[in-house]
Scaffold this active site. Structure first.
Site, PDB file in Angstrom:
ATOM      1  N   ASP A 190       6.953  41.847 -53.118  1.00 46.57           N
ATOM      2  CA  ASP A 190       8.370  42.155 -53.342  1.00 46.57           C
ATOM      3  C   ASP A 190       8.622  43.650 -53.536  1.00 46.57           C
ATOM      4  O   ASP A 190       9.756  44.103 -53.461  1.00 46.57           O
ATOM      5  CB  ASP A 190       8.849  41.448 -54.616  1.00 46.57           C
ATOM      6  CG  ASP A 190       9.112  39.979 -54.375  1.00 46.57           C
ATOM      7  OD1 ASP A 190       9.448  39.611 -53.244  1.00 46.57           O
ATOM      8  OD2 ASP A 190       8.967  39.198 -55.335  1.00 46.57           O
TER       9      ASP A 190
ATOM     10  N   THR B  90       3.575  30.272 -61.633  1.00 49.93           N
ATOM     11  CA  THR B  90       3.093  31.348 -60.778  1.00 49.93           C
ATOM     12  C   THR B  90       2.350  30.789 -59.563  1.00 49.93           C
ATOM     13  O   THR B  90       1.691  29.748 -59.657  1.00 49.93           O
ATOM     14  CB  THR B  90       2.148  32.278 -61.565  1.00 49.93           C
ATOM     15  OG1 THR B  90       1.355  33.038 -60.646  1.00 49.93           O
ATOM     16  CG2 THR B  90       1.190  31.500 -62.449  1.00 49.93           C
TER      17      THR B  90
ATOM     18  N   ARG C 105      17.111  32.217 -62.882  1.00 49.51           N
ATOM     19  CA  ARG C 105      16.987  32.048 -61.434  1.00 49.51           C
ATOM     20  C   ARG C 105      17.930  30.955 -60.942  1.00 49.51           C
ATOM     21  O   ARG C 105      17.986  29.880 -61.529  1.00 49.51           O
ATOM     22  CB  ARG C 105      15.558  31.688 -61.077  1.00 49.51           C
ATOM     23  CG  ARG C 105      14.617  32.835 -61.328  1.00 49.51           C
ATOM     24  CD  ARG C 105      13.808  33.099 -60.098  1.00 49.51           C
ATOM     25  NE  ARG C 105      13.026  34.308 -60.278  1.00 49.51           N
ATOM     26  CZ  ARG C 105      11.960  34.602 -59.544  1.00 49.51           C
ATOM     27  NH1 ARG C 105      11.557  33.768 -58.620  1.00 49.51           N
ATOM     28  NH2 ARG C 105      11.312  35.710 -59.725  1.00 49.51           N
TER      29      ARG C 105
HETATM   30  C1  GLC Z   1       6.193  37.311 -57.695  1.00 46.61           C
HETATM   31  C2  GLC Z   1       7.200  36.602 -56.820  1.00 46.61           C
HETATM   32  C3  GLC Z   1       6.607  36.313 -55.461  1.00 46.61           C
HETATM   33  C4  GLC Z   1       5.986  37.556 -54.849  1.00 46.61           C
HETATM   34  C5  GLC Z   1       5.005  38.186 -55.812  1.00 46.61           C
HETATM   35  C6  GLC Z   1       4.434  39.498 -55.304  1.00 46.61           C
HETATM   36  O1  GLC Z   1       5.162  36.454 -58.041  1.00 46.61           O
HETATM   37  O2  GLC Z   1       7.642  35.400 -57.410  1.00 46.61           O
HETATM   38  O3  GLC Z   1       7.586  35.812 -54.584  1.00 46.61           O
HETATM   39  O4  GLC Z   1       5.359  37.182 -53.658  1.00 46.61           O
HETATM   40  O5  GLC Z   1       5.638  38.437 -57.036  1.00 46.61           O
HETATM   41  O6  GLC Z   1       5.383  40.497 -55.229  1.00 46.61           O
END
Ligand code: GLC
Length: 791
Positions: free
Chosen positions: A482, A698, A343
């Site tokens: 996402d 997380t 990242r």
């Molecule tokens: C991952 C990503 C986060 C996103 C989540 C749900 O944890 O880091 O940004 O909100 O997935 O898709």
């Protein structure tokens, strides 16, 4: 099955069976120098960045090797072994890990730590001979250096990286040198020309090795390297192969005698390495360094402690959940056994949420990061989806620029990024009492500057300026999920509810700032939006997930797949939209449709045959990740929603389903560290229900922390004081909390003689009776004694 236990007094997790279902790790260090170490000493170290500052190698997704290996060789019998692979005990503590092992009659204690404010790590070995005979011993330390600090170069570009590095031995250390001929490399800024070293303090080096193949031998592996078996290292450096640092010292141990040694590892110039080793030879004391480290962490963690009838809750809230929050706060998503370092910046939403997990423990650090994140908001009000490590406020490009899209891989604005600022700013001011923060002037990422208040009002304008087809806020590139592309003009109920919460906060902020016109404006906006949500997003017993650009409804009960979604229900409550019967109705829909023994699924049924084009989660196996996995962060919002409704038993049920330490006795099920949260748990429809993935870094950590603190414990500070509104399991008759709040210590007892989940009966503060559960800040004394009866 159980592999270890919590030592709550020491704030340690003690692993007694090293054959854990997965590597169980700990984090050492600071943003300047980080180390990840497993219970078998596997893991890697890096300076600032796991991607370009890598000091040690690690084989991701393999056999938890290599690592920080310390071997013993009995020079009389020829027996040998590794102290740090399969130790008898491994104690993961706050910023340190201690291993103990008995090996052919000798006792070893090894502490791994990064001293405070330092950029090196220490492996301190204390060896004792409890025997009646004198022993002749060789002690060998080994570290596998990268050939190149850029871990991709090191792991993949082998035709290059093997030939730019060499190692050298100098008296008490093996040094790894990258580009030895280039005195001032153009890559210096990226640490590409950095030197690393492994040194020994406390004894003379008798033999050494700088070449990995020669150290290990072709077929022996890390458990029984060829040179360890021989009791002597070959005294050969690396040039054209793979580097390592290995140092051997020989000594005798009389009966009852104890000797101390320290291996030091870091990325330093040779003169810095030499003087550091000298300091350890002459004055620095590992035990004192370790004590100082403990003291700093324990002081931070002591700002909120609880004593409830549930030991799982106590150990998570007092130590492990906040530690998890701090590590996520420090490392973002940069370095773990799952994030390999690729990242290239801070994710906006993730980072703003991560701040929320530590505000009550380190308000200062929270403010600094929050200010930084506000400076990564563009003048149009949107947050930069990815904030580069090189972020320079006022000079950044944005998703509107091709250069940003190319350099970050983020092709467009996301709908939710800046909206995460609202709960975090609110929590920061409420915790600190620093109301003037709203007037603080902070630059925008691209151009101009404004007060925090104006930053926030622009965030709202950004959402209002990007309406979808039904004039709800548009989904843009994505919302929190996402994997959900509703399309540029599609609409997300989650974002609509986030916006509603943001506007509601704005009403409060405007009130604090005395902006009467704004109060009226935001109240109108809130009413309009609530009505739109009600008209367009509510369906019988649930809120839908949204509309695609083409008008398709996502999350309707009539959809063949993905017909029930968790976040719109929990956020309907959190945003203040749904309360009373409506709240209970939608929360019951969640319980009936999504709950499992391991938590509630993100949605059900999974996408398989009917995924719309933006349903990217169909790419995941059903029951995993965003495709009906139990996405652990969302459990926090669910717990909070139930708690806000006073449903303490339900909130607690969800809390326990997902609580790491509640799985300590059946750790084979969850597989992940029983002291750490992960990104998701596999649903019951998956092949391995309950198995959990993507440890440590997380959003789960901060979201569950907030749910537990504000929801279950009911500690709800606002700008003027503190409301106490616990929502607890009805069988808790009594519990205690001690909290640091704006310069005062609050000693809080909560009494529940009638076994309810929530409510108010009476409250006594410093021997004075209060009409409600609210304590104005000006009533606080250095030690404030509070007893709240909820029944
Ligand atoms: C991952 C990503 C986060 C996103 C989540 C749900 O944890 O880091 O940004 O909100 O997935 O898709």
């Amino acid at each position: 099955m159980k592999y270890g236990y919590f030592d709550n007094e020491k704030r340690e997790y003690v692993i007694t069976n090293p054959r854990t279902p997965a590597p169980w790790v700990n984090y050492l260090g600071s943003p300047e120098y980080g180390s990840i170490i497993s219970n078998n000493a596997g893991g890697y170290s890096f300076v600032r960045s796991g991607a370009v500052g890598r000091v040690l190698r690690y084989h991701f997704n393999a056999d938890d090797t290599p690592g920080r290996y310390i071997y013993l060789h009995d020079d009389a019998s020829g027996e040998y072994g590794c102290l740090t692979r399969f130790p008898d005990k491994c104690r993961h503590g706050t910023g340190y890990t201690i291993m103990t092992k008995e090996l052919f009659g000798l006792h070893a204690d090894i502490s791994f730590y990064v001293p405070l404010n330092s950029q090196h790590e220490v492996w301190h070995v204390r060896l004792t001979n409890p025997d009646l005979r004198c022993r002749s011993i060789s002690l060998i330390g080994f570290a596998e250096f990268t050939n190149h600090p850029n871990y991709e170069q090191d792991g993949v570009n082998l035709q290059y990286s093997q030939f730019i590095t060499k190692t050298e031995f100098r008296r008490n250390r093996v040094c790894r040198i990258v580009h030895p001929n280039i005195k001032s490399s153009p890559d210096a800024a990226n640490h590409l020309d950095a030197d690393a070293f492994l040194g020994l303090s406390g004894a003379a080096v008798s033999s050494w090795c700088g070449d990995r193949q020669l150290f290990l031998g072709p077929w022996n592996g890390y458990d029984s390297p060829e040179s360890v078996a021989s009791g002597n290292l070959p005294n050969v450096a690396n040039c054209g192969g793979n580097s390592c640092g290995a140092l051997c010292t020989k000594f005798t141990l009389s009966p009852g005698e104890t000797k101390d040694f320290s291996f030091l590892l870091g990325q330093k110039s040779d003169s810095e390495a030499a003087s550091l080793l000298k300091e350890y030879d002459e004055s620095r004391n590992p035990e004192a360094e370790l004590a100082a480290l403990r003291q700093v962490w324990h002081t931070k963690l002591s700002r909120l402690t609880v004593n409830t009838p549930d030991e799982n809750f106590n150990q998570m809230i007092n130590t492990w959940n906040p530690l998890n929050c701090f590590m996520t706060f420090i490392w973002s998503r940069a370095a773990s056994f799952f994030y390999c370092g690729l990242r290239n910046g801070y994710g906006y939403r993730d980072t703003v949420q991560d701040i929320g997990g530590i505000i009550h423990l380190d308000t200062q650090a929270a403010e600094e990061r929050l200010t930084f994140m506000l400076s990564a908001q563009a003048a149009n009000g949107g947050g930069l989806p990815l904030v580069k490590y090189t972020h320079t406020p006022g000079h950044e490009d944005t998703p509107d620029d091709e250069s940003y899209r190319q350099s970050t891989g983020h092709p467009a604005w996301r709908a939710d990024d800046a909206l995460w600022l609202f709960p975090t700013v609110n929590r920061y001011i409420s915790e600190s009492g620093n109301i003037s923060y709203l007037s603080k002037i902070i630059p925008f990422a691209d151009r101009g500057e404004a007060t925090v208040y104006d930053h926030l009002s622009r965030a709202i304008e950004f959402s209002l300026a990007h309406p979808g087809s039904h004039s709800l806020p548009a989904g843009l590139w994505a919302d929190w999920n996402d994997c959900l592309r509703l399309g540029e003009k599609g609409e997300s109920s989650f974002v609509a509810m986030q916006l509603l919460l943001a506007i509601n906060f704005m009403v409060t902020f405007a009130g604090t700032m005395g902006k009467t016109e704004d109060i009226v404006y935001y109240q109108q906006q809130a009413n309009l939006l609530s009505q739109k949500i009600e008209d367009l997003l509510f369906e019988n017993d649930r809120y839908i997930r949204g509309y695609t650009e083409s008008g398709e409804i996502i999350g309707s009960a009539s959809n063949p797949e993905a017909s029930c979604w968790l976040n719109p229900q929990s956020w309907a409550v959190i945003s203040g939209l749904a309360s009373g019967d409506r709240a209970n109705l939608i929360l019951q829909t969640v319980y009936d449709n999504l709950n499992t023994p391991f938590g509630a699924a993100l949605m059900m049924p999974p996408f398989k045959d009917y995924a719309f084009p933006g349903a990217l989660s169909v790419g995941y196996n059903p029951g995993m990740k965003e495709n009906s996995g139990i996405f652990c962060q969302t459990q926090g919002w669910l717990i909070l929603a139930e708690a806000l409704c006073g449903n303490g038993d339900r909130a607690w049920e969800y809390y326990l389903e997902n609580c790491p330490s509640a799985y300590n006795d059946r750790a084979e099920l969850r597989q992940m560290e029983p002291y750490v949260y992960g990104q998701f748990t596999e649903n019951t429809i998956s092949m391995h229900p309950g198995r959990s993935h993507v440890h440590w870094l997380t959003g789960t950590a901060s979201t569950i922390m907030s749910a537990a603190v504000e929801g279950i414990l009911g500690l709800r500070p606002d700008f003027e004081g503190l409301l106490l509104q616990p929502a607890i399991p009805s069988d808790w008759e009594h519990f205690e909390m001690r909290k640091y709040f704006r310069g005062s210590w609050l000693n809080i007892s909560v009494e529940n003689p009638k076994h309810v989940c929530s409510g108010f009966c009476k409250m006594e503060v410093n021997s004075e009776w209060y009409p409600s559960a609210y304590i104005p800040a000006n009533k606080l004394t250095p030690e404030t004694e509070i007893t709240l009866w909820i029944s």
